[in-house]
Scaffold this motif. Structure first.
Motif, PDB file in Angstrom:
ATOM      1  N   ALA A  40       0.826  -1.201   0.000  1.00 23.67           N
ATOM      2  CA  ALA A  40       0.000   0.000   0.000  1.00 23.67           C
ATOM      3  C   ALA A  40       0.865   1.258   0.000  1.00 23.67           C
ATOM      4  CB  ALA A  40      -0.925  -0.014   1.213  1.00 23.67           C
ATOM      5  N   TRP A  41       1.916   1.256   0.810  1.00 19.80           N
ATOM      6  CA  TRP A  41       2.796   2.424   0.901  1.00 19.80           C
ATOM      7  C   TRP A  41       3.405   2.753  -0.460  1.00 19.80           C
ATOM      8  CZ3 TRP A  41       7.909   3.455  -0.080  1.00 19.80           C
ATOM      9  CH2 TRP A  41       8.434   4.637   0.478  1.00 19.80           C
ATOM     10  N   ARG A  42       3.847   1.723  -1.191  1.00 17.13           N
ATOM     11  CA  ARG A  42       4.499   1.942  -2.487  1.00 17.13           C
ATOM     12  C   ARG A  42       3.522   2.522  -3.507  1.00 17.13           C
ATOM     13  NH1 ARG A  42       6.651  -3.460  -1.665  1.00 17.13           N
ATOM     14  NH2 ARG A  42       8.770  -3.348  -0.838  1.00 17.13           N
ATOM     15  N   ILE A  43       2.272   2.058  -3.487  1.00 15.58           N
ATOM     16  CA  ILE A  43       1.275   2.585  -4.430  1.00 15.58           C
ATOM     17  C   ILE A  43       1.115   4.083  -4.236  1.00 15.58           C
ATOM     18  CG2 ILE A  43      -1.198   2.605  -4.945  1.00 15.58           C
ATOM     19  CD1 ILE A  43      -1.164  -0.450  -4.448  1.00 15.58           C
ATOM     20  N   VAL A  44       0.956   4.496  -2.984  1.00 12.69           N
ATOM     21  CA  VAL A  44       0.797   5.923  -2.703  1.00 12.69           C
ATOM     22  C   VAL A  44       2.089   6.669  -3.030  1.00 12.69           C
ATOM     23  CG1 VAL A  44       0.297   7.624  -0.910  1.00 12.69           C
ATOM     24  CG2 VAL A  44      -0.933   5.447  -0.931  1.00 12.69           C
ATOM     25  N   ASN A  45       3.210   6.080  -2.729  1.00 13.89           N
ATOM     26  CA  ASN A  45       4.504   6.720  -2.958  1.00 13.89           C
ATOM     27  C   ASN A  45       4.715   7.065  -4.425  1.00 13.89           C
ATOM     28  OD1 ASN A  45       7.210   7.518  -1.992  1.00 13.89           O
ATOM     29  ND2 ASN A  45       7.910   5.823  -3.271  1.00 13.89           N
ATOM     30  N   ARG A  46       4.258   6.197  -5.322  1.00 18.07           N
ATOM     31  CA  ARG A  46       4.508   6.448  -6.747  1.00 18.07           C
ATOM     32  C   ARG A  46       3.350   7.141  -7.456  1.00 18.07           C
ATOM     33  NH1 ARG A  46       3.738   0.568  -7.085  1.00 18.07           N
ATOM     34  NH2 ARG A  46       1.749   0.120  -8.128  1.00 18.07           N
ATOM     35  N   SER A  47       2.157   7.193  -6.814  1.00 19.22           N
ATOM     36  CA  SER A  47       0.982   7.656  -7.539  1.00 19.22           C
ATOM     37  C   SER A  47       0.341   8.920  -6.995  1.00 19.22           C
ATOM     38  CB  SER A  47      -0.096   6.540  -7.541  1.00 19.22           C
ATOM     39  OG  SER A  47       0.406   5.331  -8.044  1.00 19.22           O
ATOM     40  N   TYR A  48       0.544   9.251  -5.733  1.00 17.64           N
ATOM     41  CA  TYR A  48      -0.231  10.317  -5.107  1.00 17.64           C
ATOM     42  C   TYR A  48       0.075  11.675  -5.739  1.00 17.64           C
ATOM     43  CZ  TYR A  48      -2.584  13.020  -1.502  1.00 17.64           C
ATOM     44  OH  TYR A  48      -3.424  13.889  -0.843  1.00 17.64           O
ATOM     45  N   LEU A  49      -0.953  12.471  -5.908  1.00 21.67           N
ATOM     46  CA  LEU A  49      -0.832  13.750  -6.611  1.00 21.67           C
ATOM     47  C   LEU A  49       0.194  14.683  -5.975  1.00 21.67           C
ATOM     48  CD1 LEU A  49      -1.800  15.919  -8.632  1.00 21.67           C
ATOM     49  CD2 LEU A  49      -3.670  16.427  -7.037  1.00 21.67           C
ATOM     50  N   LEU A 337     -10.754  16.660  -8.011  1.00 24.31           N
ATOM     51  CA  LEU A 337      -9.675  15.697  -7.877  1.00 24.31           C
ATOM     52  C   LEU A 337     -10.073  14.373  -8.518  1.00 24.31           C
ATOM     53  CD1 LEU A 337      -8.663  16.360  -4.150  1.00 24.31           C
ATOM     54  CD2 LEU A 337      -7.648  17.337  -6.224  1.00 24.31           C
ATOM     55  N   ILE A 338      -9.090  13.678  -9.038  1.00 20.16           N
ATOM     56  CA  ILE A 338      -9.330  12.410  -9.724  1.00 20.16           C
ATOM     57  C   ILE A 338      -8.689  11.291  -8.921  1.00 20.16           C
ATOM     58  CG2 ILE A 338      -8.919  11.079 -11.831  1.00 20.16           C
ATOM     59  CD1 ILE A 338      -8.726  13.800 -13.297  1.00 20.16           C
ATOM     60  N   GLN A 339      -9.464  10.239  -8.651  1.00 19.12           N
ATOM     61  CA  GLN A 339      -8.941   9.081  -7.933  1.00 19.12           C
ATOM     62  C   GLN A 339      -8.831   7.875  -8.871  1.00 19.12           C
ATOM     63  OE1 GLN A 339     -11.574  10.973  -6.322  1.00 19.12           O
ATOM     64  NE2 GLN A 339      -9.814  12.022  -5.441  1.00 19.12           N
ATOM     65  N   SER A 340      -7.824   7.066  -8.629  1.00 20.14           N
ATOM     66  CA  SER A 340      -7.715   5.765  -9.283  1.00 20.14           C
ATOM     67  C   SER A 340      -7.831   4.691  -8.216  1.00 20.14           C
ATOM     68  CB  SER A 340      -6.380   5.615 -10.021  1.00 20.14           C
ATOM     69  OG  SER A 340      -6.349   6.417 -11.184  1.00 20.14           O
ATOM     70  N   LEU A 341      -8.344   3.537  -8.612  1.00 17.72           N
ATOM     71  CA  LEU A 341      -8.455   2.390  -7.708  1.00 17.72           C
ATOM     72  C   LEU A 341      -7.305   1.436  -7.967  1.00 17.72           C
ATOM     73  CD1 LEU A 341     -12.295   1.638  -7.869  1.00 17.72           C
ATOM     74  CD2 LEU A 341     -11.043   2.858  -6.086  1.00 17.72           C
ATOM     75  N   PHE A 342      -6.700   0.934  -6.891  1.00 18.19           N
ATOM     76  CA  PHE A 342      -5.590  -0.003  -6.978  1.00 18.19           C
ATOM     77  C   PHE A 342      -5.918  -1.246  -6.154  1.00 18.19           C
ATOM     78  CE2 PHE A 342      -3.853   4.199  -7.644  1.00 18.19           C
ATOM     79  CZ  PHE A 342      -2.951   4.030  -8.686  1.00 18.19           C
ATOM     80  N   ASP A 343      -5.762  -2.417  -6.765  1.00 20.90           N
ATOM     81  CA  ASP A 343      -5.972  -3.674  -6.049  1.00 20.90           C
ATOM     82  C   ASP A 343      -4.817  -3.942  -5.102  1.00 20.90           C
ATOM     83  OD1 ASP A 343      -8.194  -4.018  -7.652  1.00 20.90           O
ATOM     84  OD2 ASP A 343      -7.160  -5.332  -9.072  1.00 20.90           O
ATOM     85  N   LEU A 344      -5.132  -4.445  -3.911  1.00 22.15           N
ATOM     86  CA  LEU A 344      -4.118  -4.991  -3.019  1.00 22.15           C
ATOM     87  C   LEU A 344      -4.233  -6.511  -3.030  1.00 22.15           C
ATOM     88  CD1 LEU A 344      -4.299  -2.494  -0.009  1.00 22.15           C
ATOM     89  CD2 LEU A 344      -2.587  -2.584  -1.833  1.00 22.15           C
ATOM     90  N   SER A 345      -3.161  -7.191  -2.671  1.00 20.09           N
ATOM     91  CA  SER A 345      -3.072  -8.635  -2.870  1.00 20.09           C
ATOM     92  C   SER A 345      -4.033  -9.448  -2.030  1.00 20.09           C
ATOM     93  CB  SER A 345      -1.631  -9.102  -2.605  1.00 20.09           C
ATOM     94  OG  SER A 345      -1.226  -8.745  -1.295  1.00 20.09           O
ATOM     95  N   ASP A 346      -4.632  -8.852  -0.985  1.00 19.11           N
ATOM     96  CA  ASP A 346      -5.549  -9.617  -0.131  1.00 19.11           C
ATOM     97  C   ASP A 346      -7.014  -9.376  -0.490  1.00 19.11           C
ATOM     98  OD1 ASP A 346      -5.826  -7.016   0.830  1.00 19.11           O
ATOM     99  OD2 ASP A 346      -6.217  -7.696   2.876  1.00 19.11           O
ATOM    100  N   GLY A 347      -7.280  -8.686  -1.615  1.00 16.11           N
ATOM    101  CA  GLY A 347      -8.655  -8.406  -2.013  1.00 16.11           C
ATOM    102  C   GLY A 347      -9.154  -7.045  -1.583  1.00 16.11           C
ATOM    103  N   GLY A 349      -8.394  -2.741  -1.395  1.00 17.26           N
ATOM    104  CA  GLY A 349      -7.952  -1.820  -2.425  1.00 17.26           C
ATOM    105  C   GLY A 349      -7.649  -0.450  -1.864  1.00 17.26           C
ATOM    106  N   LEU A 350      -7.079   0.372  -2.696  1.00 18.26           N
ATOM    107  CA  LEU A 350      -6.804   1.758  -2.339  1.00 18.26           C
ATOM    108  C   LEU A 350      -7.458   2.670  -3.364  1.00 18.26           C
ATOM    109  CD1 LEU A 350      -2.986   1.859  -1.447  1.00 18.26           C
ATOM    110  CD2 LEU A 350      -4.905   1.882   0.138  1.00 18.26           C
ATOM    111  N   ALA A 351      -8.128   3.698  -2.880  1.00 24.38           N
ATOM    112  CA  ALA A 351      -8.544   4.807  -3.734  1.00 24.38           C
ATOM    113  C   ALA A 351      -7.525   5.916  -3.498  1.00 24.38           C
ATOM    114  CB  ALA A 351      -9.949   5.272  -3.383  1.00 24.38           C
ATOM    115  N   VAL A 352      -6.855   6.336  -4.547  1.00 27.00           N
ATOM    116  CA  VAL A 352      -5.747   7.284  -4.407  1.00 27.00           C
ATOM    117  C   VAL A 352      -5.960   8.475  -5.336  1.00 27.00           C
ATOM    118  CG1 VAL A 352      -3.244   7.607  -4.597  1.00 27.00           C
ATOM    119  CG2 VAL A 352      -4.159   5.399  -3.841  1.00 27.00           C
ATOM    120  N   THR A 353      -5.841   9.669  -4.794  1.00 27.55           N
ATOM    121  CA  THR A 353      -5.900  10.878  -5.613  1.00 27.55           C
ATOM    122  C   THR A 353      -4.631  10.961  -6.453  1.00 27.55           C
ATOM    123  OG1 THR A 353      -7.265  12.063  -3.999  1.00 27.55           O
ATOM    124  CG2 THR A 353      -6.021  13.392  -5.576  1.00 27.55           C
ATOM    125  N   VAL A 354      -4.799  10.836  -7.766  1.00 23.80           N
ATOM    126  CA  VAL A 354      -3.635  10.762  -8.650  1.00 23.80           C
ATOM    127  C   VAL A 354      -3.487  12.007  -9.535  1.00 23.80           C
ATOM    128  CG1 VAL A 354      -3.656   8.240  -8.711  1.00 23.80           C
ATOM    129  CG2 VAL A 354      -4.977   9.524 -10.408  1.00 23.80           C
TER     130      VAL A 354
END
Length: 411
Positions: A40-49, A337-347, A349-354
């Motif tokens: 989860a941390w990596r998704i936000v680290n590379r994607s957050y606006l 603001l625009i959000q994208s959805l990202f799957d996490l491996s346990d089912g 997800g993250l909604a992240v402002t990108v």
């Protein structure tokens, strides 16, 4: 010479050990719970606006979290929610597996619940209503855009995430839930709602032939779901075949949905021009443009109000800036603001402002909204009065379309 050779071999061996240690130790050191947190941390680290992460030391937050034992999944979820909370962005959030599936249902199919689109007020942290779904128990009970939901079955909403609140309001059809609701300037009241099955067919269309000599096609769009572009296209084609010479597109109380749906619906009305700009964390502009496939060039009025948000504002802004439509009603909600959805491996997800979006004239409408060309306050009306003589905003739209100047411009 011999000493230099020994030193070179020693340095090579040391580099190999260090490299091997860097490559091998993390996977061996982290538990499955810590690995999920890192995912989860990596998704936000590379994607957050916001690449300052709300002026937080994002790497330090990771290090602090990984010092915790994280002995079970709930502790891991709590750790993820804690670091996301540092961003002070209610739209960037963790979605547990049940919540994630529920969110995906919102953009297709149907749901069972009370029919409220909700958001967190970024300044007060309060749970506010964006809009009730047309025909839902919430709409029938008189709950309106901007109302505040203080409690759900007695549980104070400040203690809940937005997804927890949504989950508490959903449930089997026929069951009841009690909301404590406060409207502006009125004391809080308890409203008991009986959940029902809510169809998410987003389009209602009809031909108004009672407005003088100009048959007007009326299209009400309640949500930007995956099937919305197809349904709007069918409505335009059907109304056109029935003789419509002008159109009213009703986006009132439409809380948004899929960005791509908004873009495709704009292309139904626009032959040329930019629809929306997106701006990512590097400040790089992307754009979506019309593709020459407009179905009609007949005059168009778009109805908006305080419940028109997100994709509704993208569409309204595109039509206004390209001088394709006249906007009538009230200033819109103001979510840019625009959000994208990202799957996490346990089912989960993250909604992240990108990204954020700007209208074709580079207006940033986040927290500001879009002002209509003709301001007409919305008087309280029931669902069956929408689009009738009792609907003041609708009548104002008809006046705009039947004016000589609009008809002359369409010649």
């Amino acid at each position: 010479m011999h000493k230099r050779f020994v030193k070179a071999v020693f340095v090579l061996i040391l580099q190999t050990i260090v490299t091997f240690g860097w490559w091998a130790s993390p996977a061996a050191a982290f538990t499955s719970e810590q690995q999920l947190f890192q995912e989860a941390w990596r998704i936000v680290n590379r994607s957050y606006l916001d690449d300052t992460f709300n002026h937080q030391n994002w790497s330090m937050l990771r290090q602090q979290a990984l010092k915790q034992p994280l002995e079970n999944r709930e502790e891991t979820y709590s750790a993820i929610q804690d670091v996301l909370g540092k961003l002070d962005d209610p739209f960037t959030r963790l979605l547990k597996p049940v919540q994630y599936r529920s969110l995906q249902v919102n953009t297709s199919g149907e749901l069972t619940g009370v029919g409220l689109q909700i958001a967190l007020d970024g300044e007060t942290g309060e749970l506010v209503v964006i809009a009730p779904i047309a025909g839902s128990p919430a709409e029938q009970a008189g709950i309106r855009s901007r109302d505040r939901i203080l409690k759900i079955d007695g549980v104070p909403t400040p203690s809940l995430t937005i997804d927890d609140a949504a989950a508490r309001m959903r449930g089997p059809a026929g069951t009841a839930v009690t909301l404590t609701v406060q409207q502006s300037g009125v004391e809080p009241t308890e409203i008991q709602l009986v959940r029902s099955r809510i169809a998410l067919n987003p389009v209602y269309a009809s031909l108004d032939s009672q407005s003088g000599n100009v048959p007007i096609g009326y299209i009400r769009l309640s949500q930007f779901s995956a099937n919305a572009p197809t349904e709007v296209s069918r409505a335009v084609s059907r109304l056109k075949s029935q003789g419509a010479q002008a159109y009213i597109l009703d986006l009132r109380n439409n809380p948004g949905g899929l960005l791509q749906a908004g873009i495709e619906i704009a292309r139904i009305w626009l032959d040329t021009g930019t629809i929306v700009y997106t701006v990512n964390r590097q400040g790089i502009l992307g754009s979506f443009d019309a593709d020459g496939g407009a179905l009609t060039d007949s005059p168009l009025v778009v109805l908006v109000n305080q419940g028109s948000a997100s994709a509704s504002e993208i569409l309204a802004g595109a039509l206004q800036d390209n001088h394709r439509a006249t906007l009538v009603g009230e200033k819109t909600f103001g979510k840019g603001l625009i959000q994208s959805l990202f799957d996490l491996s346990d089912g989960s997800g993250l909604a992240v402002t990108v990204a954020k979006y700007e209208t074709p004239n580079h207006r940033d409408i986040h927290k500001l909204g879009i002002s209509p060309d003709k301001v007409v306050p919305l008087e309280p009306i029931s669902l069956d009065q929408v689009g009738t003589a009792a609907d003041g905003q609708y009548q104002a739209a008809i006046e705009v379309l039947t004016s000589s100047s609009v008809l002359a411009g369409a010649a």
